[in-house]
Design a protein around this motif. Structure first.
Motif, PDB file in Angstrom:
ATOM      1  N   HIS A 292      26.304  63.356  -2.650  1.00  0.00           N
ATOM      2  CA  HIS A 292      27.633  62.924  -3.084  1.00  0.00           C
ATOM      3  C   HIS A 292      28.539  64.152  -3.150  1.00  0.00           C
ATOM      4  CE1 HIS A 292      25.736  59.136  -4.995  1.00  0.00           C
ATOM      5  NE2 HIS A 292      26.238  58.858  -3.805  1.00  0.00           N
ATOM      6  N   GLU A 295      29.841  66.285  -6.341  1.00  0.00           N
ATOM      7  CA  GLU A 295      28.870  66.723  -7.340  1.00  0.00           C
ATOM      8  C   GLU A 295      28.478  68.180  -7.093  1.00  0.00           C
ATOM      9  OE1 GLU A 295      25.961  63.559  -7.210  1.00  0.00           O
ATOM     10  OE2 GLU A 295      27.498  62.064  -7.637  1.00  0.00           O
ATOM     11  N   ARG A 350      33.473  61.040  -2.980  1.00  0.00           N
ATOM     12  CA  ARG A 350      32.033  60.846  -3.187  1.00  0.00           C
ATOM     13  C   ARG A 350      31.262  60.588  -1.890  1.00  0.00           C
ATOM     14  NH1 ARG A 350      28.337  57.874  -6.891  1.00  0.00           N
ATOM     15  NH2 ARG A 350      27.285  56.200  -5.787  1.00  0.00           N
ATOM     16  N   HIS A 418      21.809  65.376  -8.326  1.00  0.00           N
ATOM     17  CA  HIS A 418      23.138  64.773  -8.492  1.00  0.00           C
ATOM     18  C   HIS A 418      23.728  65.245  -9.812  1.00  0.00           C
ATOM     19  CE1 HIS A 418      23.013  61.427  -5.420  1.00  0.00           C
ATOM     20  NE2 HIS A 418      21.754  61.842  -5.394  1.00  0.00           N
ATOM     21  N   CYS A 419      24.970  64.867 -10.064  1.00  0.00           N
ATOM     22  CA  CYS A 419      25.503  64.947 -11.402  1.00  0.00           C
ATOM     23  C   CYS A 419      26.473  63.784 -11.555  1.00  0.00           C
ATOM     24  CB  CYS A 419      26.193  66.289 -11.686  1.00  0.00           C
ATOM     25  SG  CYS A 419      27.486  66.731 -10.557  1.00  0.00           S
TER      26      CYS A 419
END
Ligand SMILES: [Zn+2]
Length: 545
Positions: A292, A295, A350, A418-419
Motif C-alpha cells: 500500500h 504506508e 493506497r 503495513h501500517c
C-alpha cells in the motif's frame, strides 16, 4: 599523524526563510568540536540563499538559491483539498448514500464484480466501500474514514437533516482539510532533509579540515539515512549501496517483474554466502513492504531490518548465526507506481495506478492475490479503496510477487509489513473458521507482541486477521494458502501481516499513515528485536502439515 575527532560534536542550527526572497531558505549554525588533545575549535556554517553576504573565518557554503543541495521540495497538487477525516458510527448511519460516479453502470463491470458490489453481507459494508476507511474495530461500530470533498458535503448535509450535531458520539470531524496535513508533512520532510544534509556536509568538512583522508562520499550515508523518509530512486540506491558494501551477504536482483506503469520491481536476497560466493540451500524468510503506497513506515522498517542484519553480521553472535542458517528474500517496494504517486501527487494514495476506465484509478493489491479472490471483504467498485480488480492476480505487481515467491521453494516464514494500528495479524482473513495452524500462529504472534512491548513499551495486538474484518485476496492468506504451499514443496508458511505504528488510539488518530520521521528508528528497533525471535523460531520449528 591523523587526528581523531571526539564524538562530542555540538551542532545547533536554525532554518529560516529570508525576508528578501521568501522562497529561499537559509541554514545557519555554529559548529563546535574538540580535536585530539582537547583543543576546542569552532566554525560558522552558512548554507543557502544568504551565504554570499555572510562572512566568517571558517565557512562552508552552498549558494545555489533555487536548489539547496539538489533536494527537491515536495509540492503536492490539490488532490486532497477539503477532503475530511471523520470518525462516525457506521452502523447507525449506513443509510447515507454516495452517488455512483456518472457513466458507471453495474453492467460495465464483470458479473463477479457487480455481484460483490451489490451483495455485501451488510448494508454498512456497501456504504463503506465508497469511503477510504482508515480504521475500525470489531468491538464497536465506530469507523475512522477519509471522505472526498463532495462525500463530506453530502454526509454533513445528511447529518444536519437528521438533526445530529458534530462532536458527539455519532460523528466527529478529526481533520477538515487533509491537503493541509499533507502539505505540512511535505514541509517537515523537506526541512528534515536539509538538516540531515547539513550534518553530512559538516562531517565531510571536518574530515577534510583535519587532514583526514578524504572520506569518499557514497551514494547513501547510513548514519543519517533513518532520520527521514526517502523517494523510490533513493531507496533503490540504498539497497544498491548495501549490495556494494556487503557482497558476501547481499545479492541485488534488479527486476522480478514490472508494475502497471512499467517500473522494475527490485528485490534482494540476504544470507551469509560461501567463500566461493555460492549460496547453500537453507530455510528462507520472505519480507515485503509498501504494498500500500501511503504506508511509508512499512518501507522504512524493511530498510531498517536489512541494515540491522548486514551491519551486525560478524559482530553480533545471534545475527551472525541467523545469516548463516537463513536466507532472506526481500521485496522492499511492491507498489512502486503508487509509492511515487504519494511523493508527487497525493500523500494518501493506497492502490496501484491501474486505469480502471471512467476516470477511476487503482486496484487494491492486497485484495488481488489468487486466494479466495472476491469472496467478500473486498469491492467490485473500481473507485473503492478496496477494489479487488477484474480477476484474481490481474495486476502485474501481484503476478510478479506470486511468481517470485513460488520460485523460492524453502520459505518457512513470511511477513507483509503495513501500517497502521499496531497489530500482528495471523491467518486467515477470508474465513471466521480458525486455521489448522491457529495454535502455532497464535504462539508466535503473541511472542512478537511481547517482545515489541519490551523494547519501547508499545502495545501491539495479536489476533487472527478476520477478527479485525473480513478480507479476501490478501497476500498473507495467499502465503499460507494452497497455491503457495504447493509451490513451496508442501511446506506451510508462518504468515503474518504486521500493522506498524501508530496505534488506533493515537490522539485524534490524525497522524495515521503520516508517522513522524523521528519514529523511524524506534519503530525499526522494536520490530528488529521481534524479527530476530521470529526468524530463529520459525527456522528451527517450521510448521508441520
Ligand atoms: Zn496496508
Amino acid at each position: 599523524m591523523k587526528k581523531f575527532l571526539s564524538i562530542s560534536v555540538v551542532l545547533s542550527f536554525a532554518l529560516l526563510a529570508t525576508q528578501s526572497a521568501p522562497q529561499v531558505l537559509s541554514v545557519t549554525g555554529d559548529l563546535t568540536f574538540t580535536s585530539e588533545g582537547g583543543v576546542s575549535e569552532s566554525a560558522q556554517v552558512v548554507f543557502g540563499g544568504r551565504c554570499q553576504r555572510e562572512s566568517g573565518p571558517q565557512r562552508i557554503s552552498h549558494c545555489d538559491e533555487d536548489d539547496i543541495f539538489g533536494i527537491k521540495q515536495v509540492n503536492y497538487p490539490r488532490e486532497l483539498k477539503n477532503h475530511a477525516l471523520v470518525r462516525f458510527n457506521a452502523r447507525k448511519h449506513h443509510d447515507i448514500t454516495f452517488p455512483v460516479p456518472a457513466g458507471f453502470a453495474l453492467e460495465d463491470v464483470s458479473p463477479l464484480s457487480s455481484s460483490t458490489f451489490q451483495e455485501q453481507e451488510e448494508p454498512m459494508e456497501t456504504m463503506l466501500q465508497h469511503l477510504d476507511v482508515w480504521s475500525r474495530s470489531s468491538a464497536s461500530d465506530e469507523v475512522l474514514a477519509h471522505f472526498t470533498a463532495s462525500q463530506f458535503e453530502r454526509f454533513e448535509r445528511a447529518m444536519h437533516l437528521k438533526g445530529i450535531p458534530e462532536g458527539g458520539d455519532d460523528w466527529q470531524v478529526i481533520e477538515r482539510d487533509l491537503q493541509r496535513v499533507a502539505d505540512e508533512d511535505a514541509e517537515n520532510i523537506y526541512m528534515t532533509s536539509l538538516r540531515v544534509r547539513v550534518e553530512e556536509e559538516i562531517s565531510l568538512w571536518k574530515n577534510k579540515h583535519h587532514g583526514n583522508k578524504d572520506k569518499k562520499k557514497s551514494r547513501v550515508d547510513f548514519e543519517t539515512w533513518f532520520k527521514n523518509y526517502h523517494r523510490h530512486d533513493e531507496i533503490k540506491d540504498f539497497y544498491l549501496q548495501i549490495a556494494d558494501d556487503y557482497p558476501e551477504l547481499v545479492t541485488y536482483i534488479p527486476s522480478i517483474g514490472q508494475t502497471v506503469e512499467g517500473r522494475d520491481i527490485f528485490a534482494i536476497k540476504l544470507t551469509a554466502k560461501e567463500h566461493d560466493g555460492s549460496i547453500k540451500e537453507k530455510p528462507q524468510i520472505w519480507w515485503q513492504g509498501l504494498q500500500h503506497a501511503r504506508e511509508w513506515a512499512g518501507g522504512s522498517t524493511v530498510q531498517f531490518l536489512t541494515h540491522h542484519l548486514t551491519s551486525n553480521y560478524g559482530k553480533n553472535d545471534n545475527i551472525t548465526a541467523i545469516l548463516r542458517d537463513t536466507e532472506f528474500v526481500i521485496v522492499p517496494i511492491m507498489n512502486i507506481d503508487g509509492y511515487d504517486y504519494t511523493w508527487n501527487n497525493n500523500r494518501l494514495w493506497r492502490k496501484n495506478r491501474r486505469q480502471n476506465g471512467l476516470g477511476a484509478y487503482g486496484v487494491d493489491l492486497n485484495r488481488n492475490w489468487d486466494d479466495h479472490f472476491a469472496e467478500g471483504g473486498s469491492s467490485g467498485f473500481p473507485w473503492s479503496e478496496t477494489y479487488h480488480g477484474p480477476s484474481a492476480a490481474s495486476e502485474p505487481e501481484v503476478q510478479a510477487l506470486q511468481k517470485f515467491f513460488s520460485e523460492q521453494k524453502r520459505i518457512v516464514g513470511a511477513i507483509d509489513f503495513h501500517c497502521y494500528s499496531q497489530l500482528v495479524l495471523r491467518p486467515e482473513g477470508w474465513t471466521t473458521k480458525l486455521s489448522p495452524h491457529e495454535k502455532e500462529h497464535k504462539f508466535v504472534g503473541d511472542r512478537i507482541v511481547s517482545i515489541i512491548k519490551n523494547v519501547h513499551g508499545k502495545t501491539y495486538i495479536s489476533e487472527p486477521s478476520v477478527a479485525l474484518y473480513k478480507t479476501t485476496g490478501a497476500a498473507s492468506d495467499w502465503f499460507y494458502g494452497d497455491q503457495a504451499t504447493a509451490a513451496n514443496n508442501g511446506q506451510h508458511v508462518y504468515s503474518y501481516t504486521i500493522e506498524l505504528r501508530p496505534s488506533d488510539t493515537n490522539p485524534g488518530g490524525r497522524s495515521g499513515f503520516i508517522l513522524p520521521p523521528e519514529e523511524i528508528i524506534p519503530l525499526g528497533e522494536e520490530i528488529a528485536q521481534a524479527m530476530e525471535f521470529f526468524v530463529d523460531y520459525v527456522v528451527k520449528n517450521p510448521l508441520k502439515n
